[in-house]
Design an enzyme around this catalytic site. Structure first.
Site, PDB file in Angstrom:
ATOM      1  N   ASP A 103       2.158   5.317   1.344  1.00  0.00           N
ATOM      2  CA  ASP A 103       1.593   6.377  -0.297  1.00  0.00           C
ATOM      3  C   ASP A 103       2.662   7.827   0.265  1.00  0.00           C
ATOM      4  O   ASP A 103       3.681   8.401  -0.069  1.00  0.00           O
ATOM      5  CB  ASP A 103       0.950   6.480  -0.597  1.00  0.00           C
ATOM      6  CG  ASP A 103       0.683   5.783  -1.498  1.00  0.00           C
ATOM      7  OD1 ASP A 103       0.879   3.958  -1.170  1.00  0.00           O
ATOM      8  OD2 ASP A 103      -0.823   5.233  -1.334  1.00  0.00           O
TER       9      ASP A 103
ATOM     10  N   GLY B  40      -5.694   8.502 -10.778  1.00  0.00           N
ATOM     11  CA  GLY B  40      -6.259   7.493 -10.586  1.00  0.00           C
ATOM     12  C   GLY B  40      -5.883   6.105 -11.181  1.00  0.00           C
ATOM     13  O   GLY B  40      -5.859   5.548 -11.733  1.00  0.00           O
TER      14      GLY B  40
ATOM     15  N   GLY C  69      -2.775   4.725  -9.208  1.00  0.00           N
ATOM     16  CA  GLY C  69      -2.267   4.490  -8.274  1.00  0.00           C
ATOM     17  C   GLY C  69      -1.216   4.616  -7.707  1.00  0.00           C
ATOM     18  O   GLY C  69      -0.141   3.570  -7.672  1.00  0.00           O
TER      19      GLY C  69
ATOM     20  N   ARG D 160       4.747   7.442  -6.790  1.00  0.00           N
ATOM     21  CA  ARG D 160       5.629   6.171  -5.769  1.00  0.00           C
ATOM     22  C   ARG D 160       5.036   4.648  -6.494  1.00  0.00           C
ATOM     23  O   ARG D 160       3.864   5.166  -6.884  1.00  0.00           O
ATOM     24  CB  ARG D 160       5.400   5.980  -4.391  1.00  0.00           C
ATOM     25  CG  ARG D 160       4.168   5.618  -3.923  1.00  0.00           C
ATOM     26  CD  ARG D 160       3.288   3.909  -3.099  1.00  0.00           C
ATOM     27  NE  ARG D 160       2.284   3.691  -3.103  1.00  0.00           N
ATOM     28  CZ  ARG D 160       1.159   3.762  -4.360  1.00  0.00           C
ATOM     29  NH1 ARG D 160       1.376   3.175  -5.007  1.00  0.00           N
ATOM     30  NH2 ARG D 160       0.081   2.963  -3.416  1.00  0.00           N
TER      31      ARG D 160
ATOM     32  N   HIS E  38      -1.244  -3.851   0.717  1.00  0.00           N
ATOM     33  CA  HIS E  38      -2.818  -4.042   1.450  1.00  0.00           C
ATOM     34  C   HIS E  38      -2.609  -4.397   2.362  1.00  0.00           C
ATOM     35  O   HIS E  38      -2.786  -4.847   3.240  1.00  0.00           O
ATOM     36  CB  HIS E  38      -3.786  -4.877   0.880  1.00  0.00           C
ATOM     37  CG  HIS E  38      -4.474  -4.594  -0.838  1.00  0.00           C
ATOM     38  ND1 HIS E  38      -4.832  -3.203   0.430  1.00  0.00           N
ATOM     39  CD2 HIS E  38      -3.951  -4.202  -1.390  1.00  0.00           C
ATOM     40  CE1 HIS E  38      -6.164  -2.132  -1.329  1.00  0.00           C
ATOM     41  NE2 HIS E  38      -5.004  -2.871  -2.343  1.00  0.00           N
TER      42      HIS E  38
ATOM     43  N   ASP F 121       0.163  -2.481   4.259  1.00  0.00           N
ATOM     44  CA  ASP F 121       0.592  -1.690   5.433  1.00  0.00           C
ATOM     45  C   ASP F 121      -0.589  -1.651   6.410  1.00  0.00           C
ATOM     46  O   ASP F 121      -0.195  -0.742   7.811  1.00  0.00           O
ATOM     47  CB  ASP F 121       0.383  -0.055   4.698  1.00  0.00           C
ATOM     48  CG  ASP F 121      -0.479   0.581   3.466  1.00  0.00           C
ATOM     49  OD1 ASP F 121      -1.484   0.144   3.715  1.00  0.00           O
ATOM     50  OD2 ASP F 121      -0.622   1.758   3.708  1.00  0.00           O
TER      51      ASP F 121
HETATM   52  C1  GLA Z   1      -3.437   2.932  -1.673  1.00  0.00           C
HETATM   53  C2  GLA Z   1      -3.331   2.779   0.080  1.00  0.00           C
HETATM   54  C3  GLA Z   1      -2.377   2.343   0.325  1.00  0.00           C
HETATM   55  C4  GLA Z   1      -2.277   0.953   0.056  1.00  0.00           C
HETATM   56  C5  GLA Z   1      -2.394   0.398  -0.739  1.00  0.00           C
HETATM   57  C6  GLA Z   1      -2.029  -0.993  -0.881  1.00  0.00           C
HETATM   58  O1  GLA Z   1      -2.736   2.833  -2.215  1.00  0.00           O
HETATM   59  O2  GLA Z   1      -3.042   4.617   0.217  1.00  0.00           O
HETATM   60  O3  GLA Z   1      -1.934   3.204   1.837  1.00  0.00           O
HETATM   61  O4  GLA Z   1      -2.853   0.498   1.366  1.00  0.00           O
HETATM   62  O5  GLA Z   1      -3.388   1.078  -1.316  1.00  0.00           O
HETATM   63  O6  GLA Z   1      -0.998  -1.686  -0.528  1.00  0.00           O
END
Ligand code: GLA
Length: 394
Positions: free
Chosen positions: A181, A131, A133, A31, A38, A40
């Site tokens: 995610d 890795g 993101g 995704r 930050h 969720d």
């Molecule tokens: C990571 C975590 C998510 C979310 C993001 C920041 O991807 O797995 O749950 O907290 O960081 O938005």
């Protein structure tokens, strides 16, 4: 490779490795989060989309009489050409290789639900950058869960499935992640973003099909590790802010209330809270903007999100900031509406909202300028909003 090509590829890898055709093929996407970072784990809103990059598995029951037949899941990682075997006759525990823990965690989750997991031969690969993101781990977890659904013939509620996958990440990978995610990987819909209320877990599909705009993912190729401690530290700081302000989570705090309660927070914790509270508002506004095709205002919210993540939440890095600066320099005239870091931070990717007919020129310009600034080759691709986890064969 599109999903059909990828399915053909993993089927061929399965055939090569195990000497027969697979019975099941399943996939789950990575995704990109358009906005709502930050938020969720603070009961806020997020607005991710599934991308056309997938974890994919081909599988079959082991041949009768083979060593695996009774109680082993054998997994062949077709990209790294590495094998893992997991004993399912007992409760599944952590083990090696490291990547197998995402799978182990999900198997354990099914066992805890009383599901008898069948023995399986599996071939696996992923086109989600590791890795980066883009939730390569959530894709692997949700893909595993989808395989167990296919092989047992019993689907579970997609929300339950996402929560099971999240627990695998908590318990087996040691990352206290939120629910974004795994939710988007399980529940994504083609052509849509997913506005997720992380408090009520209510989801709303937001159509993103205007052909005049595109989303670009720009991978800085700076790897991030969320198990490094910063993620858990940010989460703890948010909990501290909520506690000191006397609420359950930062979702319950308005910007005005935060200013009033400022004296109860350390300077750092105040800034963390300011990011979260502002970001929740920005996410709701961005969803409205997307529905109305107000692209410049969505773009501005993305820039504001980045600035807040960089300055208040402090989860950006030089390379992510470089990409956003380059995008800002190209600007509206050059076809960029907005750009921000996406995901947990400390490396990984940016997401940019751009005019569709400028995609090639923007891609080239960012690649060249980023190389000049950092000496690193970025990987840049456009993705339409993809569907969530699917059983392709079975
Ligand atoms: C990571 C975590 C998510 C979310 C993001 C920041 O991807 O797995 O749950 O907290 O960081 O938005």
């Amino acid at each position: 490779m599109n999903l059909q090509e990828l399915a053909a590829h993993i089927a061929a890898e399965f055939q090569k490795h195990y000497g027969r055709a697979p019975r099941w093929i399943v996939a789950a996407p990575g995704r990109v989060n358009v906005i709502g970072e930050h938020t969720d784990y603070n009961d806020g809103f997020v607005l991710p989309m599934a991308i056309e990059r997938y974890a994919i598995m081909a599988a079959d029951a082991p041949l009768p009489g083979s060593v695996s037949a009774a109680s082993i899941i054998s997994i062949y990682d077709a990209h790294f050409q590495e094998n893992a075997t997991i004993d399912i006759s007992a409760p599944v525990t952590k083990g090696l290789p490291k990547w197998s823990n995402y799978i182990r965690g999900v198997l354990c989750g099914f066992q805890n639900r009383g599901v008898k997991i069948p023995a399986l031969d599996v071939a696996f690969m992923s086109t989600v950058p590791l890795g980066g993101g883009l939730s390569s781990s959530a894709a692997l977890e949700v893909c595993t869960a989808t395989l167990i659904e296919a092989a047992t013939g019993k689907a579970i509620d997609p929300i339950e499935k996402a929560l099971l996958a999240q627990k695998a990440e908590h318990d087996f990978a040691g990352v206290p992640c939120g629910i974004m995610d795994q939710f988007i990987s399980a529940l994504g819909r083609e052509g849509h973003l997913l506005l997720l209320d992380c408090r009520t877990r209510k989801t709303e599909l937001v159509p993103m099909s205007d052909p005049s705009v595109a989303l670009l993912v720009i991978n800085t190729n700076v790897k991030h590790e969320l198990s490094g401690g910063e993620y858990a530290e940010r989460r703890a700081q948010c909990e501290e802010a909520a506690r000191n302000l006397g609420v359950k989570s930062l979702r319950d705090v308005t910007p005005e209330q935060l200013e009033k309660g400022k004296g109860k927070l350390s300077e750092v914790v105040y800034r963390r809270a300011r990011h979260v509270i502002g970001e929740i508002e920005r996410t709701v506004h961005a969803a409205e903007g997307i529905r109305a095709s107000s692209w410049p205002s969505v773009g501005n919210l993305m820039y504001a999100s980045h600035a807040s993540l960089r300055d208040d939440y402090e989860v950006s890095c030089v390379e992510l900031d470089d990409v956003v600066e380059i995008a800002e320099d190209i600007g509206y005239k050059g076809g960029v509406y907005g750009c921000r870091m996406t995901g947990g931070g400390f490396g990984g990717c940016c997401v940019a909202l751009v005019k569709a007919d400028c995609v090639d020129a923007i891609t080239k310009k960012i690649a060249v300028d980023y190389k000049i600034k950092t000496g690193i080759e970025a990987a840049i691709f456009a993705s339409r909003p993809a569907a969530g986890a699917t059983i392709i064969k079975g």
